[in-house]
Design a protein around this motif. Structure first.
Motif, PDB file in Angstrom:
ATOM      1  N   PHE A   1       0.836  -1.210   0.000  1.00  0.00           N
ATOM      2  CA  PHE A   1       0.000   0.000   0.000  1.00  0.00           C
ATOM      3  C   PHE A   1       0.867   1.256   0.000  1.00  0.00           C
ATOM      4  O   PHE A   1       0.541   2.247  -0.656  1.00  0.00           O
ATOM      5  CB  PHE A   1      -0.932   0.003   1.204  1.00  0.00           C
ATOM      6  N   PHE A   2       1.966   1.228   0.747  1.00  0.00           N
ATOM      7  CA  PHE A   2       2.835   2.395   0.865  1.00  0.00           C
ATOM      8  C   PHE A   2       3.543   2.701  -0.454  1.00  0.00           C
ATOM      9  O   PHE A   2       3.626   3.862  -0.873  1.00  0.00           O
ATOM     10  CB  PHE A   2       3.861   2.164   1.977  1.00  0.00           C
ATOM     11  N   LEU A   3       4.045   1.668  -1.137  1.00  0.00           N
ATOM     12  CA  LEU A   3       4.860   1.872  -2.333  1.00  0.00           C
ATOM     13  C   LEU A   3       4.046   1.886  -3.627  1.00  0.00           C
ATOM     14  O   LEU A   3       4.428   2.549  -4.593  1.00  0.00           O
ATOM     15  CB  LEU A   3       5.933   0.788  -2.423  1.00  0.00           C
ATOM     16  N   LEU A   4       2.936   1.149  -3.658  1.00  0.00           N
ATOM     17  CA  LEU A   4       2.191   1.006  -4.906  1.00  0.00           C
ATOM     18  C   LEU A   4       0.888   1.786  -4.938  1.00  0.00           C
ATOM     19  O   LEU A   4       0.276   1.918  -6.005  1.00  0.00           O
ATOM     20  CB  LEU A   4       1.887  -0.479  -5.164  1.00  0.00           C
ATOM     21  N   GLY A   5       0.437   2.268  -3.797  1.00  0.00           N
ATOM     22  CA  GLY A   5      -0.842   2.954  -3.759  1.00  0.00           C
ATOM     23  C   GLY A   5      -1.971   2.003  -3.409  1.00  0.00           C
ATOM     24  O   GLY A   5      -1.789   0.777  -3.337  1.00  0.00           O
ATOM     25  N   LEU A   6      -3.156   2.551  -3.221  1.00  0.00           N
ATOM     26  CA  LEU A   6      -4.289   1.775  -2.719  1.00  0.00           C
ATOM     27  C   LEU A   6      -4.713   0.666  -3.682  1.00  0.00           C
ATOM     28  O   LEU A   6      -4.827  -0.498  -3.295  1.00  0.00           O
ATOM     29  CB  LEU A   6      -5.469   2.714  -2.447  1.00  0.00           C
ATOM     30  N   ARG A   7      -4.918   0.999  -4.934  1.00  0.00           N
ATOM     31  CA  ARG A   7      -5.500   0.028  -5.875  1.00  0.00           C
ATOM     32  C   ARG A   7      -4.535  -1.128  -6.153  1.00  0.00           C
ATOM     33  O   ARG A   7      -4.896  -2.308  -5.988  1.00  0.00           O
ATOM     34  CB  ARG A   7      -5.870   0.743  -7.168  1.00  0.00           C
TER      35      ARG A   7
END
Length: 337
Positions: free
Chosen positions: A92-98
């Motif tokens: 979630f931190f590096l790639l984003g929510l989706r």
């Protein structure tokens, strides 16, 4: 990104040492060493290409591959599965929510299937020293990365707040004089007119125009003219009150919005400013400059347009009467000399 790489590198390097010298798990040590090396290569690639998005995806890919291999080798030994709690957090931190949700969900679904299929064949393990190390270090890693995430989020919010503040200043400030610009003065004057009408407060507007400024520009050049306007702005700032709003109205004209000020107070303020400008010597050339000032005090029928018009008429009256003077604005406009 680099901090996350460093944290993972620190943990994999630590477990290389622990698995060799303390736990005697050589295959796990080799797995950790391979991941350590992969992160080093990723750090070199990031410094070379500065592609954070690609590095983030590659890091998650390395982490997923490492965890899959690690889980197969460990077979749940010493509560090794607790390390999988890192994956959703990092994804979630590096790639984003989706994308983070897709990666975490897919990996955990595959993990559940794998556990259901193979776990019955695994022996049971007691809590021993390696188990305690796994549990303690995994929890500490989660806390460390969570703290880094929160710090990064706070820094991002602070950066956005600073940028918004800078953009607000740019949107409301005249670039040459650093005073309020015309657009912001319109907004403030409208607010003050509403306040004066609502609470029956006094309000005055002063329009100042430099006298014979074109002659000064023609004689000394526009660079000196700009310097004079900057100095004039500072003179005006030092002689208006803290409650007054000063800005550049356009060209060589300036506007003062004076809350809680009647006609007499407006004329008194204007004369104070006019005398201060006349006595000041501008730039290294010690240039002499005067201003003409038109004033208007608020009446209940006033709108933004009418109060400005009356102050502007006062300015034209001051020009008509020989300049370097203050006049109250009337409804009839006096032609300029």
């Amino acid at each position: 990104m680099q901090n996350i790489q460093f944290i993972l590198q620190l943990y994999t390097g630590l477990f290389v040492v622990l698995n060799i010298f303390l736990f005697d798990y050589l295959w796990m040590a080799l797995t950790n060493a391979i991941m350590f090396s992969a992160i080093v290569v990723l750090q070199i690639d990031l410094r070379k290409n500065l592609n954070i998005e690609r590095s983030a995806r590659m890091l998650i890919g390395i982490l997923v591959a490492f965890m899959a291999v690690y889980f197969v080798i460990a077979q749940g030994r010493n509560y090794s599965f607790i390390w999988f709690s890192l994956l959703p957090l990092l994804a979630f931190f590096l790639l984003g929510l989706r994308l983070g949700l897709y990666v975490s969900g897919s990996f955990l679904a595959a993990l559940v299937v794998f556990v259901i299929w193979f776990a019955p064949q695994w022996p049971s393990y007691a809590i021993n020293i390696p188990a305690i190390f796994n549990i303690a270090l995994a929890l500490f890693a989660v806390l460390t990365i969570s703290r880094h995430y929160e710090k990064s989020r706070e820094e991002a919010f602070n950066f956005l707040a600073r940028r918004n503040s800078e953009l607000e200043v740019l949107a409301t400030t005249d670039p040459l004089t650093q005073l309020n610009n015309r657009s912001h003065l319109d907004d403030v004057l409208e607010q003050e007119l509403n306040r004066a009408q609502r609470h029956q407060h006094e309000l005055a507007v002063l329009i100042l125009d430099t006298d014979h400024f074109k002659t000064l520009n023609d004689s000394y050049g526009h660079i000196v003219g700009d310097q004079v306007l900057k100095e004039l702005s500072q003179v005006l700032l030092s002689h208006v009150r803290s409650s007054d709003i000063l800005g550049r109205w356009g060209g060589e004209e300036f506007l003062v919005i004076a809350p809680d000020t009647d006609e007499d107070g407006a004329v008194e303020l204007a004369e104070k400013i006019r005398i201060a400008v006349a006595e000041h010597r501008f730039t290294d050339e010690k240039l002499h400059l005067t201003v003409s000032i038109g004033c208007a005090a608020y009446s209940s029928e006033d709108t933004l347009i009418t109060i400005i018009q009356r102050a502007d008429n006062g300015l034209y009256q001051a020009k008509h009467d020989g300049r370097n003077c203050t006049r109250l604005g009337k409804t009839t406009r006096i032609p300029r000399k």
